[in-house]
Write a protein that holds these residues in place. Sequence first.
Motif, PDB file in Angstrom:
ATOM      1  N   HIS A 158       0.137   0.261   7.456  1.00 11.05           N
ATOM      2  CA  HIS A 158      -0.082  -0.827   6.490  1.00 11.05           C
ATOM      3  C   HIS A 158       0.873  -1.986   6.737  1.00 11.05           C
ATOM      4  O   HIS A 158       0.532  -3.143   6.538  1.00 11.05           O
ATOM      5  CB  HIS A 158       0.115  -0.323   5.051  1.00 11.05           C
ATOM      6  CG  HIS A 158      -0.781   0.788   4.667  1.00 11.05           C
ATOM      7  ND1 HIS A 158      -2.133   0.653   4.532  1.00 11.05           N
ATOM      8  CD2 HIS A 158      -0.507   2.082   4.400  1.00 11.05           C
ATOM      9  CE1 HIS A 158      -2.664   1.807   4.186  1.00 11.05           C
ATOM     10  NE2 HIS A 158      -1.703   2.701   4.107  1.00 11.05           N
ATOM     11  N   GLU A 170       0.812  -1.218   0.000  1.00 14.54           N
ATOM     12  CA  GLU A 170       0.000   0.000   0.000  1.00 14.54           C
ATOM     13  C   GLU A 170       0.848   1.271   0.000  1.00 14.54           C
ATOM     14  O   GLU A 170       0.367   2.343  -0.366  1.00 14.54           O
ATOM     15  CB  GLU A 170      -0.933   0.035   1.219  1.00 14.54           C
ATOM     16  CG  GLU A 170      -2.001  -1.027   1.219  1.00 14.54           C
ATOM     17  CD  GLU A 170      -1.546  -2.351   1.879  1.00 14.54           C
ATOM     18  OE1 GLU A 170      -2.425  -3.164   2.200  1.00 14.54           O
ATOM     19  OE2 GLU A 170      -0.328  -2.569   2.049  1.00 14.54           O
ATOM     20  N   LYS A 189       1.718  -7.177   8.473  1.00 16.88           N
ATOM     21  CA  LYS A 189       1.928  -7.957   7.252  1.00 16.88           C
ATOM     22  C   LYS A 189       2.977  -9.049   7.486  1.00 16.88           C
ATOM     23  O   LYS A 189       3.989  -8.835   8.143  1.00 16.88           O
ATOM     24  CB  LYS A 189       2.406  -7.056   6.120  1.00 16.88           C
ATOM     25  CG  LYS A 189       1.422  -5.977   5.757  1.00 16.88           C
ATOM     26  CD  LYS A 189       0.816  -6.270   4.437  1.00 16.88           C
ATOM     27  CE  LYS A 189      -0.032  -5.078   4.034  1.00 16.88           C
ATOM     28  NZ  LYS A 189      -1.211  -5.457   3.380  1.00 16.88           N
TER      29      LYS A 189
END
Length: 167
Positions: A84, A25, A88
């Motif tokens: 973001h 992102e 992850k």
Amino acid sequence: MHEAARRKAELRQSGPSLFIIHAGEDKEPFVRPLYKALLDQNLSEEDIFFDEVSISEGENIPDKIITTLASESLKLVTIVMSNHLLDKYWPRLEYEMSLFHQKKFHPIWLDQNTDNFEAFSRKVGNRFPLLKKTLAHRIQYDNIAEKITGVAVKIVQSLSEKCHPGR
């Protein structure tokens, strides 16, 4: 030999000297402009591991990443820490592999906030406690364009210090 050419030859050794960890992102608003700014600072494509440029069709992505992070030519890891990225899988694995191979970090905190990164700092500290102890560039999303060249200059300086300690 011209100083920039000599530096490029030394950095190139046998692979990238800089690895950029980031969330997908953040690629468009920050990482692509950072990559371009690094090229403008006389680094070459071969000096920088940036996934969309450094991985070719048909290559085994995990093998390429792991091999690069283990490489002796890799001197510095830039991690673009954002909301973001925090949860992850791949960026976390890349970060842990960098730690395992004792790579030096140049962290960048990317957020949009009004509290001087206080809440973001707590989030980073909860998920990446070792990174919280490293001074990071702190960039607001709405200031990317005006900050990107300065960040690239600092990264190249850090990279040069890693390649030439004591200079």
